[in-house]
Design a protein around this motif. Structure first.
Motif, PDB file in Angstrom:
ATOM      1  N   VAL A 168       0.844  -1.196   0.000  1.00  0.00           N
ATOM      2  CA  VAL A 168       0.000   0.000   0.000  1.00  0.00           C
ATOM      3  C   VAL A 168       0.878   1.243   0.000  1.00  0.00           C
ATOM      4  CG1 VAL A 168      -0.168   0.135   2.531  1.00  0.00           C
ATOM      5  CG2 VAL A 168      -1.971   1.146   1.112  1.00  0.00           C
ATOM      6  N   SER A 169       0.449   2.252  -0.752  1.00  0.00           N
ATOM      7  CA  SER A 169       1.101   3.560  -0.734  1.00  0.00           C
ATOM      8  C   SER A 169       0.277   4.523   0.099  1.00  0.00           C
ATOM      9  CB  SER A 169       1.264   4.112  -2.149  1.00  0.00           C
ATOM     10  OG  SER A 169       2.252   3.402  -2.858  1.00  0.00           O
ATOM     11  N   ILE A 170       0.982   5.312   0.919  1.00  0.00           N
ATOM     12  CA  ILE A 170       0.325   6.272   1.811  1.00  0.00           C
ATOM     13  C   ILE A 170       0.606   7.672   1.284  1.00  0.00           C
ATOM     14  CG2 ILE A 170       0.202   7.141   4.169  1.00  0.00           C
ATOM     15  CD1 ILE A 170       1.218   4.337   5.054  1.00  0.00           C
ATOM     16  N   ALA A 171      -0.441   8.318   0.776  1.00  0.00           N
ATOM     17  CA  ALA A 171      -0.325   9.648   0.178  1.00  0.00           C
ATOM     18  C   ALA A 171      -1.250  10.607   0.915  1.00  0.00           C
ATOM     19  CB  ALA A 171      -0.665   9.587  -1.309  1.00  0.00           C
ATOM     20  N   THR A 172      -1.060  10.688   2.219  1.00  0.00           N
ATOM     21  CA  THR A 172      -1.900  11.488   3.109  1.00  0.00           C
ATOM     22  C   THR A 172      -1.031  12.513   3.826  1.00  0.00           C
ATOM     23  OG1 THR A 172      -1.557   9.860   4.870  1.00  0.00           O
ATOM     24  CG2 THR A 172      -3.514   9.585   3.479  1.00  0.00           C
ATOM     25  N   PRO A 173      -1.651  13.487   4.536  1.00  0.00           N
ATOM     26  CA  PRO A 173      -0.855  14.466   5.287  1.00  0.00           C
ATOM     27  C   PRO A 173       0.066  13.817   6.317  1.00  0.00           C
ATOM     28  CG  PRO A 173      -3.089  15.265   5.013  1.00  0.00           C
ATOM     29  CD  PRO A 173      -3.084  13.851   4.508  1.00  0.00           C
ATOM     30  N   ASN A 174       1.143  14.523   6.648  1.00  0.00           N
ATOM     31  CA  ASN A 174       2.235  13.988   7.461  1.00  0.00           C
ATOM     32  C   ASN A 174       1.782  13.364   8.778  1.00  0.00           C
ATOM     33  OD1 ASN A 174       3.612  15.311   5.435  1.00  0.00           O
ATOM     34  ND2 ASN A 174       4.446  16.908   6.745  1.00  0.00           N
ATOM     35  N   GLY A 175       0.830  14.013   9.445  1.00  0.00           N
ATOM     36  CA  GLY A 175       0.435  13.581  10.774  1.00  0.00           C
ATOM     37  C   GLY A 175      -0.249  12.235  10.826  1.00  0.00           C
ATOM     38  N   THR A 176      -0.606  11.685   9.680  1.00  0.00           N
ATOM     39  CA  THR A 176      -1.282  10.383   9.637  1.00  0.00           C
ATOM     40  C   THR A 176      -0.339   9.243   9.256  1.00  0.00           C
ATOM     41  OG1 THR A 176      -1.909  10.628   7.306  1.00  0.00           O
ATOM     42  CG2 THR A 176      -3.432  11.522   8.945  1.00  0.00           C
ATOM     43  N   HIS A 177       0.882   9.557   8.848  1.00  0.00           N
ATOM     44  CA  HIS A 177       1.780   8.532   8.298  1.00  0.00           C
ATOM     45  C   HIS A 177       2.075   7.413   9.289  1.00  0.00           C
ATOM     46  CE1 HIS A 177       3.654  11.541   5.172  1.00  0.00           C
ATOM     47  NE2 HIS A 177       2.380  11.282   4.951  1.00  0.00           N
ATOM     48  N   TYR A 178       2.361   7.791  10.528  1.00  0.00           N
ATOM     49  CA  TYR A 178       2.764   6.796  11.525  1.00  0.00           C
ATOM     50  C   TYR A 178       1.655   5.775  11.755  1.00  0.00           C
ATOM     51  CZ  TYR A 178       3.579   4.836  16.173  1.00  0.00           C
ATOM     52  OH  TYR A 178       3.707   3.979  17.245  1.00  0.00           O
ATOM     53  N   GLU A 179       0.437   6.251  12.033  1.00  0.00           N
ATOM     54  CA  GLU A 179      -0.638   5.323  12.387  1.00  0.00           C
ATOM     55  C   GLU A 179      -1.024   4.438  11.207  1.00  0.00           C
ATOM     56  OE1 GLU A 179      -4.681   7.935  11.756  1.00  0.00           O
ATOM     57  OE2 GLU A 179      -3.500   8.382  13.548  1.00  0.00           O
ATOM     58  N   ILE A 180      -1.014   4.989   9.988  1.00  0.00           N
ATOM     59  CA  ILE A 180      -1.392   4.184   8.825  1.00  0.00           C
ATOM     60  C   ILE A 180      -0.290   3.173   8.498  1.00  0.00           C
ATOM     61  CG2 ILE A 180      -2.091   4.215   6.405  1.00  0.00           C
ATOM     62  CD1 ILE A 180      -3.105   7.069   6.818  1.00  0.00           C
ATOM     63  N   THR A 181       0.960   3.594   8.568  1.00  0.00           N
ATOM     64  CA  THR A 181       2.066   2.677   8.310  1.00  0.00           C
ATOM     65  C   THR A 181       2.055   1.517   9.299  1.00  0.00           C
ATOM     66  OG1 THR A 181       3.442   4.439   7.388  1.00  0.00           O
ATOM     67  CG2 THR A 181       4.574   2.470   8.155  1.00  0.00           C
ATOM     68  N   LYS A 182       1.845   1.835  10.574  1.00  0.00           N
ATOM     69  CA  LYS A 182       1.814   0.788  11.592  1.00  0.00           C
ATOM     70  C   LYS A 182       0.666  -0.191  11.333  1.00  0.00           C
ATOM     71  CE  LYS A 182       1.847   0.106  16.612  1.00  0.00           C
ATOM     72  NZ  LYS A 182       1.842   0.775  17.941  1.00  0.00           N
ATOM     73  N   ALA A 183      -0.510   0.333  11.013  1.00  0.00           N
ATOM     74  CA  ALA A 183      -1.661  -0.529  10.735  1.00  0.00           C
ATOM     75  C   ALA A 183      -1.416  -1.396   9.509  1.00  0.00           C
ATOM     76  CB  ALA A 183      -2.911   0.327  10.547  1.00  0.00           C
ATOM     77  N   ALA A 184      -0.775  -0.837   8.492  1.00  0.00           N
ATOM     78  CA  ALA A 184      -0.501  -1.598   7.273  1.00  0.00           C
ATOM     79  C   ALA A 184       0.468  -2.744   7.546  1.00  0.00           C
ATOM     80  CB  ALA A 184       0.052  -0.672   6.198  1.00  0.00           C
TER      81      ALA A 184
END
Length: 400
Positions: free
Chosen positions: A89-105
């Protein structure tokens, strides 16, 4: 030379979080991933915070309606139940969401390709690195400019001693599109970039110059920063404490010095993205506006302009060539190059091919963490009256 032939056994099943109709970077990700249709296939997405708009957008991209999800949590859960579910998965969202989405992925068993800057703190980066290693997954960072192959020519020439000992590093990434306060009021993509809760502790340092900093590391992998000094300004006062202009001075362990200027208020500037490396014998300079040209200036000799795709270039440079010297390449080709390397890295990780992973030059989790540490030290210097700070004395961030 690249010609679209497959580099891995089959395309990876790929999805996106963010990158929807109103986003600025989503199309760059899709150009990168889908340019070589032997590397990735877009099969799912949670493209937008507005679920209906996201679904409409995804269908228009050719994604099955049932796999256009309302949020990333639902997507990760439902894709995990499918035999042909997501692999990356690629995460193309604002900076403040990167950590939580990356961890969930990662916890959902997915490889991750994430926008920069990776996270807010290096402690978060180290935590995610450990999780990725535990899960056996790759985390890549989309430093898109780093796919310009002449940067690898610079790397090769420095390795071969063509410019001698490095003395001066001159970096710049500036533009003028945020010169007025109106840029913050009427541009949705700009609004979050000047909000510390979403953007993090920097604006242009994180948004622009992390690209250039990583590119300098790509070109000069053996150069280590000893200390730095950061002086930053908020010429549009409403952006404070985030900067719209900054200068960073750097001292390297080998005695070389460096200077970086980053700005979004360089009024009238359309593209101020340059890298100049000065050695004891010669200098190299690359400019994003002329991505197919590399200036090689040997002291006492005529200036040479090296042209992309020519046979006199190093093989590691020409390995990423796509169109031939008669035809111009640019940012879309650079994104395609790094996405192809992400695919090769993911395939190698899946097969346990550590030799390929070790030899592959691409922006990985370590590059992302190094970029965070550089930003942490820039902020630390600026907040202490633009004082010199020891780069090895890393500030301790709090992981969530």
């Amino acid at each position: 030379m690249l010609n679209g032939e497959k580099k891995i056994a089959r395309p990876l099943r790929w999805g996106m979080v963010g990158g929807g109709r109103l986003g600025q970077v989503g199309y760059k990700h899709r150009i990168g991933a889908l340019r070589d249709n032997t590397a990735f296939t877009l099969v799912a997405g949670a493209f937008d915070i507005d679920p209906e708009r996201g679904k409409d957008f995804g269908v228009n991209l050719g994604v099955d309606e049932s796999r256009c999800y309302e949020n990333y949590q639902t997507m990760f859960a439902q894709e995990a139940e499918k035999e042909d579910g997501l692999e990356v998965v690629s995460i193309a969202t604002p900076n403040g969401t990167h950590y939580e989405i990356t961890k969930a992925a990662l916890e959902a068993g997915l490889h991750v390709i994430c926008e920069k800057p990776l996270f807010f703190t290096s402690a978060e980066g180290e935590e995610i690195k450990a999780l990725a290693e535990e899960k056996g997954k790759i985390v890549g960072v989309t430093y898109g400019f780093s796919g310009n192959q002449l940067l690898l020519q610079m790397r090769a020439m420095i390795e071969q001693g063509k410019i001698g000992d490095i003395r001066v590093v001159e970096l710049q990434y500036t533009h003028g599109f945020s010169s007025t306060e109106d840029a913050d009021k009427f541009n949705d993509a700009q609004k979050w970039r000047v909000d510390p809760k979403i953007a993090g502790p920097t604006f242009v340092l994180g948004d622009l110059s992390t690209h250039t900093y990583y590119m300098s590391k790509l070109i000069m992998p053996d150069m280590k920063i000893e200390k730095l000094l950061c002086d930053r300004q908020s010429f549009i006062s409403s952006r404070a404490p985030l900067e719209d202009n900054a200068f960073v001075m750097m001292h390297y362990e080998n005695g070389a010095v460096g200077r970086l200027w980053t700005s979004s208020v360089n009024a009238g500037c359309m593209d101020g993205h340059r890298i100049r490396i000065v050695g004891s014998k010669a200098s190299l300079e690359w400019w994003d506006s002329k991505p197919s040209e590399l200036r090689y200036e040997v002291q006492g000799e005529p200036v040479q302009t090296l042209i992309r795709a020519m046979p006199y270039l190093d093989e590691q440079c020409n390995a990423d060539e796509r169109l031939g010297a008669l035809h111009m390449e640019g940012l879309s080709d650079a994104w395609s190059n790094i996405y192809l390397k992400f695919a090769v890295a993911i395939d190698a990780k899946n097969r346990g091919d550590e030799e390929t992973l070790h030899s592959l030059v691409y922006p990985d989790i370590d590059a992302g963490i190094d970029g965070i540490r550089w930003l942490e030290n820039c902020v630390r210097s600026a907040e202490n009256g633009s004082a010199w700070v020891d780069f090895s004395d890393q500030p301790v961030g709090s992981a969530k």
